[in-house]
Design a protein around this motif. Sequence first.
Motif, mmCIF file in Angstrom:
data_model
loop_
_atom_site.group_PDB
_atom_site.id
_atom_site.type_symbol
_atom_site.label_atom_id
_atom_site.label_comp_id
_atom_site.label_asym_id
_atom_site.label_seq_id
_atom_site.Cartn_x
_atom_site.Cartn_y
_atom_site.Cartn_z
ATOM 1 N N ILE A 25 13.170 -14.218 -8.493
ATOM 2 C CA ILE A 25 14.502 -13.689 -8.790
ATOM 3 C C ILE A 25 14.757 -13.847 -10.286
ATOM 4 O O ILE A 25 13.954 -14.445 -11.005
ATOM 5 C CB ILE A 25 15.615 -14.403 -7.982
ATOM 6 N N GLU A 26 15.851 -13.330 -10.744
ATOM 7 C CA GLU A 26 16.287 -13.533 -12.131
ATOM 8 C C GLU A 26 17.806 -13.626 -12.105
ATOM 9 O O GLU A 26 18.504 -12.637 -12.283
ATOM 10 C CB GLU A 26 15.825 -12.389 -13.028
ATOM 11 N N GLU A 27 18.300 -14.841 -11.815
ATOM 12 C CA GLU A 27 19.732 -15.062 -11.645
ATOM 13 C C GLU A 27 20.262 -16.032 -12.706
ATOM 14 O O GLU A 27 19.666 -17.082 -12.936
ATOM 15 C CB GLU A 27 20.017 -15.670 -10.268
ATOM 16 N N ALA A 28 21.381 -15.673 -13.294
ATOM 17 C CA ALA A 28 22.043 -16.574 -14.234
ATOM 18 C C ALA A 28 22.576 -17.782 -13.468
ATOM 19 O O ALA A 28 23.034 -17.661 -12.336
ATOM 20 C CB ALA A 28 23.188 -15.857 -14.935
ATOM 21 N N ALA A 29 22.461 -18.952 -14.086
ATOM 22 C CA ALA A 29 22.926 -20.185 -13.446
ATOM 23 C C ALA A 29 23.276 -21.196 -14.530
ATOM 24 O O ALA A 29 23.139 -20.919 -15.726
ATOM 25 C CB ALA A 29 21.854 -20.740 -12.515
ATOM 26 N N TYR A 30 23.725 -22.376 -14.071
ATOM 27 C CA TYR A 30 24.107 -23.444 -14.993
ATOM 28 C C TYR A 30 23.557 -24.773 -14.512
ATOM 29 O O TYR A 30 23.585 -25.067 -13.320
ATOM 30 C CB TYR A 30 25.638 -23.546 -15.098
ATOM 31 N N VAL A 31 23.084 -25.566 -15.457
ATOM 32 C CA VAL A 31 22.710 -26.953 -15.210
ATOM 33 C C VAL A 31 23.956 -27.766 -15.531
ATOM 34 O O VAL A 31 24.534 -27.619 -16.605
ATOM 35 C CB VAL A 31 21.540 -27.378 -16.135
ATOM 36 N N SER A 32 24.384 -28.610 -14.590
ATOM 37 C CA SER A 32 25.611 -29.388 -14.764
ATOM 38 C C SER A 32 25.336 -30.853 -14.451
ATOM 39 O O SER A 32 24.780 -31.183 -13.406
ATOM 40 C CB SER A 32 26.687 -28.846 -13.829
ATOM 41 N N SER A 33 25.739 -31.733 -15.385
ATOM 42 C CA SER A 33 25.562 -33.173 -15.181
ATOM 43 C C SER A 33 26.475 -33.946 -16.119
ATOM 44 O O SER A 33 26.444 -33.729 -17.336
ATOM 45 C CB SER A 33 24.106 -33.565 -15.442
ATOM 46 N N GLY A 34 27.269 -34.838 -15.554
ATOM 47 C CA GLY A 34 28.106 -35.722 -16.363
ATOM 48 C C GLY A 34 28.989 -35.019 -17.362
ATOM 49 O O GLY A 34 29.157 -35.487 -18.482
ATOM 50 N N GLY A 35 29.535 -33.866 -17.004
ATOM 51 C CA GLY A 35 30.402 -33.124 -17.909
ATOM 52 C C GLY A 35 29.663 -32.155 -18.821
ATOM 53 O O GLY A 35 30.282 -31.336 -19.486
ATOM 54 N N MET A 36 28.344 -32.227 -18.869
ATOM 55 C CA MET A 36 27.529 -31.316 -19.665
ATOM 56 C C MET A 36 27.191 -30.093 -18.825
ATOM 57 O O MET A 36 26.849 -30.212 -17.659
ATOM 58 C CB MET A 36 26.236 -32.035 -20.096
ATOM 59 N N VAL A 37 27.314 -28.904 -19.421
ATOM 60 C CA VAL A 37 26.951 -27.661 -18.741
ATOM 61 C C VAL A 37 26.061 -26.862 -19.686
ATOM 62 O O VAL A 37 26.367 -26.714 -20.868
ATOM 63 C CB VAL A 37 28.204 -26.837 -18.374
ATOM 64 N N MET A 38 24.942 -26.365 -19.146
ATOM 65 C CA MET A 38 23.975 -25.612 -19.941
ATOM 66 C C MET A 38 23.564 -24.365 -19.154
ATOM 67 O O MET A 38 23.301 -24.444 -17.958
ATOM 68 C CB MET A 38 22.744 -26.496 -20.189
ATOM 69 N N SER A 39 23.504 -23.224 -19.819
ATOM 70 C CA SER A 39 23.058 -21.987 -19.174
ATOM 71 C C SER A 39 21.573 -22.052 -18.880
ATOM 72 O O SER A 39 20.804 -22.674 -19.620
ATOM 73 C CB SER A 39 23.266 -20.777 -20.079
ATOM 74 N N CYS A 40 21.177 -21.361 -17.808
ATOM 75 C CA CYS A 40 19.758 -21.231 -17.481
ATOM 76 C C CYS A 40 19.561 -19.966 -16.661
ATOM 77 O O CYS A 40 20.527 -19.305 -16.279
ATOM 78 C CB CYS A 40 19.251 -22.455 -16.724
ATOM 79 N N ILE A 41 18.314 -19.640 -16.404
ATOM 80 C CA ILE A 41 17.953 -18.514 -15.542
ATOM 81 C C ILE A 41 17.079 -19.059 -14.431
ATOM 82 O O ILE A 41 16.082 -19.740 -14.694
ATOM 83 C CB ILE A 41 17.172 -17.429 -16.327
ATOM 84 N N VAL A 42 17.445 -18.765 -13.177
ATOM 85 C CA VAL A 42 16.605 -19.141 -12.042
ATOM 86 C C VAL A 42 15.543 -18.058 -11.918
ATOM 87 O O VAL A 42 15.858 -16.880 -11.776
ATOM 88 C CB VAL A 42 17.420 -19.246 -10.732
ATOM 89 N N ARG A 43 14.273 -18.440 -12.015
ATOM 90 C CA ARG A 43 13.159 -17.487 -11.968
ATOM 91 C C ARG A 43 12.578 -17.318 -10.573
ATOM 92 O O ARG A 43 12.101 -16.253 -10.219
ATOM 93 C CB ARG A 43 12.052 -17.910 -12.940
ATOM 94 N N ASN A 44 12.572 -18.398 -9.788
ATOM 95 C CA ASN A 44 12.145 -18.294 -8.398
ATOM 96 C C ASN A 44 12.808 -19.415 -7.614
ATOM 97 O O ASN A 44 13.259 -20.400 -8.187
ATOM 98 C CB ASN A 44 10.619 -18.284 -8.254
ATOM 99 N N ILE A 45 12.867 -19.214 -6.283
ATOM 100 C CA ILE A 45 13.589 -20.170 -5.453
ATOM 101 C C ILE A 45 12.994 -20.179 -4.048
ATOM 102 O O ILE A 45 12.450 -19.177 -3.587
ATOM 103 C CB ILE A 45 15.100 -19.818 -5.426
ATOM 104 N N SER A 46 13.071 -21.336 -3.404
ATOM 105 C CA SER A 46 12.669 -21.504 -2.009
ATOM 106 C C SER A 46 13.670 -22.457 -1.370
ATOM 107 O O SER A 46 14.547 -22.992 -2.062
ATOM 108 C CB SER A 46 11.254 -22.076 -1.919
ATOM 109 N N PRO A 47 13.555 -22.716 -0.075
ATOM 110 C CA PRO A 47 14.481 -23.661 0.545
ATOM 111 C C PRO A 47 14.388 -25.086 -0.019
ATOM 112 O O PRO A 47 15.316 -25.857 0.130
ATOM 113 C CB PRO A 47 14.078 -23.648 2.018
ATOM 114 N N GLU A 48 13.290 -25.417 -0.682
ATOM 115 C CA GLU A 48 13.112 -26.789 -1.170
ATOM 116 C C GLU A 48 13.127 -26.951 -2.682
ATOM 117 O O GLU A 48 13.116 -28.069 -3.174
ATOM 118 C CB GLU A 48 11.811 -27.354 -0.625
#
Length: 90
Positions: A12-35
């Motif tokens: 896939i090619e989906e826009a997403a965000y990495v979020s941790s402790g108040g920090m947010v960073m853009s990313c792209i999900v390139r592939n995904i599975s249930p795990e």
Amino acid sequence: MEEKRKHPRTEIEEAAYVSSGGMVMSCIVRNISPEGAAIDVENPAFVPPRFRLVVAKDSSVFECRTVWIQRNRIGVAFAAVPQEVRQQDK
């Protein structure tokens, strides 16, 4: 290379965000599975070992841990299989 994944990943090619402790960073999900998934980020050095991945399209949230890093791509494992992914597999 030997495939070690239990589930095949969907490209896939989906826009997403990495979020941790108040920090947010853009990313792209390139592939995904249930795990897990592979994401591309601008600078992997700023991604913590554990974080939330929020997919922009449907606001799905995945609790993640980093499994591997190769250049700007990070392989992650999901801490728990989200309900949305389980339903897509059926």
